[in-house]
Design a protein around this motif. Structure first.
Motif, mmCIF file in Angstrom:
data_model
loop_
_atom_site.group_PDB
_atom_site.id
_atom_site.type_symbol
_atom_site.label_atom_id
_atom_site.label_comp_id
_atom_site.label_asym_id
_atom_site.label_seq_id
_atom_site.Cartn_x
_atom_site.Cartn_y
_atom_site.Cartn_z
ATOM 1 N N ALA A 2 0.408 3.394 -3.262
ATOM 2 C CA ALA A 2 -0.328 4.647 -3.487
ATOM 3 C C ALA A 2 0.090 5.901 -3.707
ATOM 4 N N PRO A 3 1.132 5.795 -4.413
ATOM 5 C CA PRO A 3 1.726 7.776 -4.627
ATOM 6 C C PRO A 3 1.878 7.633 -6.203
ATOM 7 N N LEU A 4 2.048 6.050 -6.641
ATOM 8 C CA LEU A 4 1.577 5.534 -7.847
ATOM 9 C C LEU A 4 0.588 5.965 -8.795
ATOM 10 N N PRO A 22 -2.034 8.243 -8.482
ATOM 11 C CA PRO A 22 -1.911 9.534 -9.525
ATOM 12 C C PRO A 22 -1.449 9.500 -10.549
ATOM 13 N N LEU A 23 -0.408 8.889 -10.826
ATOM 14 C CA LEU A 23 0.317 9.230 -12.411
ATOM 15 C C LEU A 23 -0.298 7.942 -13.039
ATOM 16 N N GLN A 24 -0.626 6.828 -12.755
ATOM 17 C CA GLN A 24 -1.861 5.816 -13.243
ATOM 18 C C GLN A 24 -2.941 6.509 -13.639
ATOM 19 N N THR A 57 0.768 -1.195 0.661
ATOM 20 C CA THR A 57 0.262 0.268 -0.025
ATOM 21 C C THR A 57 0.914 1.540 -0.021
ATOM 22 N N ALA A 58 2.113 1.086 1.041
ATOM 23 C CA ALA A 58 2.927 2.305 0.922
ATOM 24 C C ALA A 58 3.473 2.691 -0.315
ATOM 25 N N ALA A 59 3.847 1.008 -0.899
ATOM 26 C CA ALA A 59 4.648 1.959 -2.241
ATOM 27 C C ALA A 59 3.329 2.125 -3.840
#
Length: 287
Positions: free
Chosen positions: A186-188, A190-192, A182-184
């Motif tokens: 979650a930041p991706l 919006p980019l996706q 989840t931590a890895a």
């Protein structure tokens, strides 16, 4: 000549008058009884009538007092406001079951799908009939297939139980893995989403640019197929004729292979099983 009916006698007239008087008296007595019951019920001088009127007055007064309270008035206002909102928002739905875009979409889908369904219906019916024949023809294999599936499931059950037990014991590690993922990821996200929007835009452009060449290619392929139709038909006839020529040889080969397999099975079973009956000799002769 028709006979003239005789006039009723004096006794008949008296009997009819007496019956009429008796019926009228009974009706008057019934009406009097009903009137007497009503007067006794609502008579203020009687205890029952005054009690009924008193209970009715008290009930009406209590209802009026309860409805006049601020809480009841607020509840009434809320009910009326809700009904008005439902009426305002639901009136268009009552006239139009769906909105305009949905109606247009349903109309387009109906106009597009109905010809397709009409064209596909005979093929679907034929496919369903063929599938039913296939299932009926392969019905002897169904019990064996079910037995194999049951055996596989029984063999997999201990493995699944052991895996479930291991996962249950490893729940803290699984929680750590889930938190790390989840931590890895979650930041991706919006980019996706941005990449998906760009991919959709690019895909729409590519599709818009390739529709016209695809239409030209389809027309050319259709013209080529129409021109090469005699050649294709001749090739299909050659293939079918070749299969017809090979069919006797294939049948003979399959029959011979079946006899060899049966003979091998008999020999293997005779060699494996103990020689219980020494006087029985099994001999195989080719058919």
């Amino acid at each position: 000549m028709a006979t003239i009916p005789s006039l009723p006698s004096r006794d008949d007239v008296l009997r009819m008058a007496r019956n009429t008087t008796d019926i009228t008296g009974q009706l008057l007595d019934t009406a009097g009884n009903i009137t007497r019951i009503a007067l006794n019920t609502f008579d203020p001088r009687d205890g029952s009538g005054s009690e009924a009127l008193r209970v009715l007055r008290e009930t009406t007064a209590e209802l009026a007092e309860a409805s006049a309270s601020p809480q009841a008035q607020e509840a009434f206002y809320r009910i009326i406001d809700t009904l008005m909102r439902l009426g305002t928002s639901g009136a268009p739905l009552a006239v139009h079951p769906v909105s305009e875009p949905a109606q247009a979409l349903l109309a387009a889908l109906g106009d597009s799908l109905l010809p397709v369904l009409d064209a596909v219906e005979p093929a679907v019916e034929e496919f369903a009939a063929a599938l039913g024949d296939l299932v009926e023809a392969t019905s002897p294999l169904l019990p064996a297939t079910a037995g194999v599936a049951a055996g596989v499931l029984l063999a997999l059950t201990p493995v699944i139980r052991e895996a479930a037990e291991v996962l249950r014991e490893s729940s803290p590690e699984l929680n750590r893995i889930a938190d790390a993922l989840t931590a890895a990821l979650a930041p991706l996200m919006p980019l996706q989403v941005a990449l998906a929007e760009r991919a959709a835009t690019a895909g729409a452009g590519v599709l818009r640019a390739t529709i016209a060449p695809l239409a030209d290619l389809t027309e050319a392929a259709a013209a080529t197929t129409k021109a090469a139709r005699p050649v294709l038909i001749a090739g299909e006839e050659l293939v079918v004729a070749g299969l017809e020529q090979l069919q006797p040889m294939l049948l003979a080969t399959a029959s011979r292979a079946g006899r060899v397999a049966r003979a091998a099975a008999v020999r293997v079973s005779a060699a494996v099983s103990p020689a219980a009956d020494q006087g029985v000799v099994v001999a195989m002769t080719p058919a």
